[in-house]
Write a protein that holds these residues in place. Structure first.
Motif, mmCIF file in Angstrom:
data_model
loop_
_atom_site.group_PDB
_atom_site.id
_atom_site.type_symbol
_atom_site.label_atom_id
_atom_site.label_comp_id
_atom_site.label_asym_id
_atom_site.label_seq_id
_atom_site.Cartn_x
_atom_site.Cartn_y
_atom_site.Cartn_z
ATOM 1 N N GLU A 41 0.807 -1.219 0.000
ATOM 2 C CA GLU A 41 0.000 0.000 0.000
ATOM 3 C C GLU A 41 0.841 1.269 0.000
ATOM 4 O O GLU A 41 0.304 2.364 -0.128
ATOM 5 N N GLY A 42 2.142 1.159 0.171
ATOM 6 C CA GLY A 42 3.010 2.337 0.173
ATOM 7 C C GLY A 42 3.239 2.875 1.576
ATOM 8 O O GLY A 42 2.834 2.273 2.570
ATOM 9 N N ASN A 43 3.923 4.044 1.645
ATOM 10 C CA ASN A 43 4.312 4.655 2.921
ATOM 11 C C ASN A 43 5.035 3.636 3.790
ATOM 12 O O ASN A 43 4.710 3.439 4.959
ATOM 13 N N TRP A 44 6.039 3.005 3.222
ATOM 14 C CA TRP A 44 6.756 1.921 3.887
ATOM 15 C C TRP A 44 8.201 2.335 4.061
ATOM 16 O O TRP A 44 8.904 2.610 3.089
ATOM 17 N N LEU A 45 8.660 2.375 5.283
ATOM 18 C CA LEU A 45 10.029 2.778 5.577
ATOM 19 C C LEU A 45 10.970 1.593 5.379
ATOM 20 O O LEU A 45 10.773 0.544 5.980
ATOM 21 N N GLU A 46 11.954 1.762 4.524
ATOM 22 C CA GLU A 46 12.965 0.719 4.331
ATOM 23 C C GLU A 46 14.121 0.975 5.294
ATOM 24 O O GLU A 46 14.603 2.104 5.392
ATOM 25 N N PHE A 47 14.503 -0.054 6.024
ATOM 26 C CA PHE A 47 15.646 0.075 6.930
ATOM 27 C C PHE A 47 16.314 -1.289 7.058
ATOM 28 O O PHE A 47 15.715 -2.324 6.779
ATOM 29 N N ASP A 48 17.564 -1.268 7.472
ATOM 30 C CA ASP A 48 18.314 -2.514 7.646
ATOM 31 C C ASP A 48 17.901 -3.187 8.946
ATOM 32 O O ASP A 48 17.696 -2.521 9.964
ATOM 33 N N MET A 49 17.790 -4.505 8.881
ATOM 34 C CA MET A 49 17.494 -5.267 10.095
ATOM 35 C C MET A 49 18.681 -5.169 11.043
ATOM 36 O O MET A 49 19.840 -5.211 10.613
ATOM 37 N N PRO A 50 18.417 -5.038 12.336
ATOM 38 C CA PRO A 50 19.514 -4.985 13.302
ATOM 39 C C PRO A 50 20.375 -6.259 13.240
ATOM 40 O O PRO A 50 19.855 -7.363 13.053
ATOM 41 N N THR A 51 21.676 -6.088 13.399
ATOM 42 C CA THR A 51 22.596 -7.235 13.331
ATOM 43 C C THR A 51 22.347 -8.224 14.462
ATOM 44 O O THR A 51 22.653 -9.406 14.327
ATOM 45 N N GLY A 52 21.771 -7.752 15.546
ATOM 46 C CA GLY A 52 21.469 -8.636 16.666
ATOM 47 C C GLY A 52 20.504 -9.750 16.291
ATOM 48 O O GLY A 52 20.495 -10.810 16.934
#
Length: 189
Positions: A41-52
């Motif tokens: 649907e959009g408005n989706w924040l892309e971010f890296d998964m935490p290394t933990g």
């Protein structure tokens, strides 16, 4: 006509365990389906998964190995080894939960919030998926505590394997569920 009943030959506790596993699986299928639909649907924040999360994956896989070794030890009536391996499995489960708490801290540090004005559905889903899995891991730790008490009372051995087998199945399920969630989040982020 002769009416015969077919016996399933499944212990009630094993049947209850399978019902729990099926219910949990359906819940996470719904969560991951909702994730995919909402992402589209959009408005989706892309971010890296935490290394933990990778470290936690290794921890939970190790805990799956230790509980399996405990099961093999119980089959051989090596009760001392059962106790030790259950303690290690429990410790790894606690380490996993501590690791998840640290993952949440890393998310907050990176300004990925569960709710509020600065939140995004992408982050909220990560919190929900990992949090609900964490809750089920707590139930797994409760089962491990019961197994430990039984082991210390010599109620787990080659002729009494139901509790040990059920606990092992559930713990492996939690490990498999985490592996699924981790890979799902990696591939869909």
């Amino acid at each position: 006509m002769n009416n015969k009943q077919v016996a399933l030959n499944v212990h009630p506790l094993r049947f209850l365990l399978w019902l729990m596993i099926i219910s949990i699986t359906m819940m996470f299928a719904a969560f991951t389906s909702a994730y995919i639909v909402r992402r589209g649907e959009g408005n989706w924040l892309e971010f890296d998964m935490p290394t933990g999360m990778l470290i936690n994956t290794v921890i939970i896989l190790l805990s799956s190995a230790t509980i399996q070794w405990a099961w093999f030890a119980a089959r051989k009536d090596e009760i001392g080894r059962v106790k030790a391996l259950l303690v290690v499995t429990f410790a790894l489960g606690v380490a996993f939960l501590i690791g998840q708490y640290q993952v949440w801290g890393e998310l907050v540090q990176n300004k990925i919030f569960f709710g509020g004005a600065d939140s995004n559905p992408a982050g909220s889903f990560v919190y929900v998926l990992t949090g609900v899995h964490g809750f089920h891991l707590v139930t797994g730790l409760i089962f491990l505590t019961i197994l430990l008490l039984k082991a210390f009372r010599y109620k787990i051995h080659s002729r009494q394997m139901m509790a040990m087998t059920n606990g092992t199945i559930y713990w492996h399920f939690l490990g498999g569920l985490w592996l699924y969630l981790y890979l799902f989040l990696l591939l869909n982020h």
